[in-house]
Design a protein around this motif. Structure first.
Motif, PDB file in Angstrom:
ATOM      1  N   VAL A  66       0.834  -1.203   0.000  1.00  0.00           N
ATOM      2  CA  VAL A  66       0.000   0.000   0.000  1.00  0.00           C
ATOM      3  C   VAL A  66       0.870   1.255   0.000  1.00  0.00           C
ATOM      4  O   VAL A  66       0.549   2.249  -0.658  1.00  0.00           O
ATOM      5  N   ARG A  67       1.982   1.210   0.721  1.00  0.00           N
ATOM      6  CA  ARG A  67       2.896   2.367   0.703  1.00  0.00           C
ATOM      7  C   ARG A  67       3.395   2.620  -0.718  1.00  0.00           C
ATOM      8  O   ARG A  67       3.518   3.780  -1.151  1.00  0.00           O
ATOM      9  N   ILE A  68       3.690   1.558  -1.447  1.00  0.00           N
ATOM     10  CA  ILE A  68       4.130   1.714  -2.837  1.00  0.00           C
ATOM     11  C   ILE A  68       3.029   2.381  -3.663  1.00  0.00           C
ATOM     12  O   ILE A  68       3.288   3.324  -4.425  1.00  0.00           O
ATOM     13  N   ALA A  69       1.801   1.884  -3.542  1.00  0.00           N
ATOM     14  CA  ALA A  69       0.692   2.443  -4.321  1.00  0.00           C
ATOM     15  C   ALA A  69       0.491   3.922  -4.021  1.00  0.00           C
ATOM     16  O   ALA A  69       0.304   4.739  -4.938  1.00  0.00           O
ATOM     17  N   LEU A  70       0.540   4.288  -2.744  1.00  0.00           N
ATOM     18  CA  LEU A  70       0.385   5.696  -2.366  1.00  0.00           C
ATOM     19  C   LEU A  70       1.505   6.544  -2.958  1.00  0.00           C
ATOM     20  O   LEU A  70       1.265   7.653  -3.459  1.00  0.00           O
ATOM     21  N   ASN A  71       2.724   6.034  -2.910  1.00  0.00           N
ATOM     22  CA  ASN A  71       3.861   6.777  -3.453  1.00  0.00           C
ATOM     23  C   ASN A  71       3.736   6.957  -4.963  1.00  0.00           C
ATOM     24  O   ASN A  71       4.023   8.034  -5.503  1.00  0.00           O
ATOM     25  N   LEU A  72       3.340   5.898  -5.653  1.00  0.00           N
ATOM     26  CA  LEU A  72       3.212   5.968  -7.109  1.00  0.00           C
ATOM     27  C   LEU A  72       2.164   7.001  -7.517  1.00  0.00           C
ATOM     28  O   LEU A  72       2.311   7.676  -8.539  1.00  0.00           O
ATOM     29  N   LYS A  73       1.119   7.126  -6.722  1.00  0.00           N
ATOM     30  CA  LYS A  73       0.057   8.076  -7.039  1.00  0.00           C
ATOM     31  C   LYS A  73       0.325   9.470  -6.475  1.00  0.00           C
ATOM     32  O   LYS A  73      -0.481  10.381  -6.660  1.00  0.00           O
ATOM     33  N   GLY A  74       1.461   9.618  -5.805  1.00  0.00           N
ATOM     34  CA  GLY A  74       1.834  10.929  -5.289  1.00  0.00           C
ATOM     35  C   GLY A  74       0.935  11.419  -4.174  1.00  0.00           C
ATOM     36  O   GLY A  74       0.735  12.633  -4.016  1.00  0.00           O
ATOM     37  N   LEU A  75       0.406  10.496  -3.382  1.00  0.00           N
ATOM     38  CA  LEU A  75      -0.519  10.861  -2.314  1.00  0.00           C
ATOM     39  C   LEU A  75       0.214  10.941  -0.974  1.00  0.00           C
ATOM     40  O   LEU A  75       0.867   9.985  -0.559  1.00  0.00           O
ATOM     41  N   GLU A  76       0.079  12.069  -0.307  1.00  0.00           N
ATOM     42  CA  GLU A  76       0.665  12.207   1.017  1.00  0.00           C
ATOM     43  C   GLU A  76      -0.220  11.507   2.044  1.00  0.00           C
ATOM     44  O   GLU A  76      -1.445  11.456   1.897  1.00  0.00           O
ATOM     45  N   TYR A  77       0.409  10.978   3.075  1.00  0.00           N
ATOM     46  CA  TYR A  77      -0.373  10.292   4.101  1.00  0.00           C
ATOM     47  C   TYR A  77       0.343  10.381   5.438  1.00  0.00           C
ATOM     48  O   TYR A  77       1.556  10.559   5.505  1.00  0.00           O
ATOM     49  N   GLU A  78      -0.460  10.267   6.480  1.00  0.00           N
ATOM     50  CA  GLU A  78       0.089  10.226   7.838  1.00  0.00           C
ATOM     51  C   GLU A  78       0.331   8.771   8.218  1.00  0.00           C
ATOM     52  O   GLU A  78      -0.566   7.935   8.139  1.00  0.00           O
ATOM     53  N   TYR A  79       1.546   8.482   8.613  1.00  0.00           N
ATOM     54  CA  TYR A  79       1.924   7.111   8.981  1.00  0.00           C
ATOM     55  C   TYR A  79       1.538   6.856  10.433  1.00  0.00           C
ATOM     56  O   TYR A  79       1.976   7.565  11.336  1.00  0.00           O
ATOM     57  N   LYS A  80       0.701   5.842  10.645  1.00  0.00           N
ATOM     58  CA  LYS A  80       0.255   5.491  11.990  1.00  0.00           C
ATOM     59  C   LYS A  80       0.788   4.095  12.310  1.00  0.00           C
ATOM     60  O   LYS A  80       0.266   3.093  11.811  1.00  0.00           O
ATOM     61  N   ALA A  81       1.842   4.028  13.085  1.00  0.00           N
ATOM     62  CA  ALA A  81       2.512   2.758  13.352  1.00  0.00           C
ATOM     63  C   ALA A  81       1.679   1.864  14.267  1.00  0.00           C
ATOM     64  O   ALA A  81       1.123   2.328  15.267  1.00  0.00           O
ATOM     65  N   VAL A  82       1.616   0.585  13.901  1.00  0.00           N
ATOM     66  CA  VAL A  82       0.960  -0.440  14.721  1.00  0.00           C
ATOM     67  C   VAL A  82       1.977  -1.554  14.924  1.00  0.00           C
ATOM     68  O   VAL A  82       2.337  -2.264  13.978  1.00  0.00           O
ATOM     69  N   ASN A  83       2.463  -1.706  16.145  1.00  0.00           N
ATOM     70  CA  ASN A  83       3.499  -2.698  16.427  1.00  0.00           C
ATOM     71  C   ASN A  83       2.852  -4.069  16.631  1.00  0.00           C
ATOM     72  O   ASN A  83       2.240  -4.345  17.660  1.00  0.00           O
ATOM     73  N   LEU A  84       3.016  -4.925  15.618  1.00  0.00           N
ATOM     74  CA  LEU A  84       2.406  -6.256  15.681  1.00  0.00           C
ATOM     75  C   LEU A  84       3.055  -7.122  16.751  1.00  0.00           C
ATOM     76  O   LEU A  84       2.383  -7.939  17.395  1.00  0.00           O
ATOM     77  N   LEU A  85       4.355  -6.959  16.942  1.00  0.00           N
ATOM     78  CA  LEU A  85       5.057  -7.783  17.925  1.00  0.00           C
ATOM     79  C   LEU A  85       4.592  -7.478  19.348  1.00  0.00           C
ATOM     80  O   LEU A  85       4.632  -8.348  20.227  1.00  0.00           O
ATOM     81  N   LYS A  86       4.161  -6.245  19.566  1.00  0.00           N
ATOM     82  CA  LYS A  86       3.659  -5.859  20.886  1.00  0.00           C
ATOM     83  C   LYS A  86       2.151  -6.055  21.014  1.00  0.00           C
ATOM     84  O   LYS A  86       1.557  -5.724  22.039  1.00  0.00           O
ATOM     85  N   GLY A  87       1.525  -6.572  19.962  1.00  0.00           N
ATOM     86  CA  GLY A  87       0.092  -6.845  20.016  1.00  0.00           C
ATOM     87  C   GLY A  87      -0.797  -5.634  19.874  1.00  0.00           C
ATOM     88  O   GLY A  87      -1.977  -5.683  20.247  1.00  0.00           O
ATOM     89  N   GLU A  88      -0.265  -4.538  19.322  1.00  0.00           N
ATOM     90  CA  GLU A  88      -1.071  -3.320  19.219  1.00  0.00           C
ATOM     91  C   GLU A  88      -2.246  -3.476  18.248  1.00  0.00           C
ATOM     92  O   GLU A  88      -3.200  -2.704  18.303  1.00  0.00           O
TER      93      GLU A  88
END
Length: 263
Positions: A66-88
């Motif tokens: 999805v990050r690739i698709a957003l970059n290719l389309k030139g769309l800015e986005y806010e990155y909201k990290a979800v730590n899978l290892l911590k169960g978030e």
């Protein structure tokens, strides 16, 4: 009596003066009208949409695509990290965003999409600039088929939940051969699909949806799962091309804000 000049009567000079004044007046009226119309249009235009939000985990290949698709389309986005290892991903607040407890999840105004395949198609429809799907129906179907193979026939068989289950139920270290088997099977199919249709990229000389889905999978195969890419010469060449492309480079796991500093 004033001097009129050769060839002009007093009435002719007066008419010329009136014509010039009328032209200037009309021009002023037109300019004011155009300015008023522009101001009205600007006032009526909708406010710019809020920046897109992407719930992501740095190492998630689904988030990666999805990050690739957003970059290719030139769309800015806010990155909201979800730590899978911590169960978030099991946090009640995140479950409201995606009840499946998976990343990625995209927020676009009141639209919330929690699946990478659905997100890619949503972005294609909502933001058609830099299209990821060709108009040719045969090539469009090929792109969709390759994307589907990756997101349903390869990646889910070695996601974090599956690998943890294998390690617990079968034995330590058993997840790697399992993963290699699943990737090899999928890569064999995709190699046969693209070997005759590939150009610079998977389905031609333009980056399309198949590349968006293949890039994270080949990256994981090379960097995490020790896949012998010489068995898949077309995919190996495509991987090299992806690693040179700025939109793909910016989406790499190690370049994400939640990536460990040691990566």
């Amino acid at each position: 009596m004033g001097f009129v000049g050769p060839g002009l009567s007093r009435s002719g000079a007066h008419e010329t003066t009136l014509s010039g004044s009328l032209a200037r007046s009309l021009a002023d009226v037109y300019a004011r009208r155009q300015m008023a119309m522009a101001e009205a249009a600007a006032a009526a235009a909708p406010a710019p949409a809020a920046k897109l939000g992407l719930y992501s985990y740095w190492r998630s290949s689904c988030s990666h695509r999805v990050r690739i698709a957003l970059n290719l389309k030139g769309l800015e986005y806010e990155y909201k990290a979800v730590n899978l290892l911590k169960g978030e991903h099991s946090d009640p607040e995140f479950i409201k965003v995606n009840p499946m407890r998976f990343v990625p999840a995209l927020v676009d105004g009141d639209a919330v999409i929690g699946d990478s395949y659905a997100i890619a198609l949503y972005l294609e429809d909502k933001y058609p600039g830099s299209p990821l799907l060709p108009q040719d129906l045969k090539m469009k179907a090929l792109n969709l088929q390759i994307a589907s193979i990756v997101c349903s026939g390869i990646q889910p068989l070695h996601n974090l939940t599956v690998l943890r289950f294998i390690e617990q139920k079968v034995g330590a270290g058993e997840s790697i051969p399992w993963t290699q088997q699943q990737i090899d099977r999928g890569f064999t199919a995709v190699e046969n699909l693209v070997k005759d249709s590939a150009g610079k990229y998977a389905t031609g000389d333009v980056v399309q949806l198949a590349d968006v889905f293949l890039a994270p999978q080949t990256y994981a195969a090379v960097t995490r799962f020790q896949i012998n890419m010489s068995d898949y010469p077309t995919l190996a060449r495509l991987h090299d091309e992806y690693m040179k492309h700025p939109a793909f480079q910016a989406a790499l796991p190690e370049r994400q804000p939640d990536a460990p500093s040691s990566t």
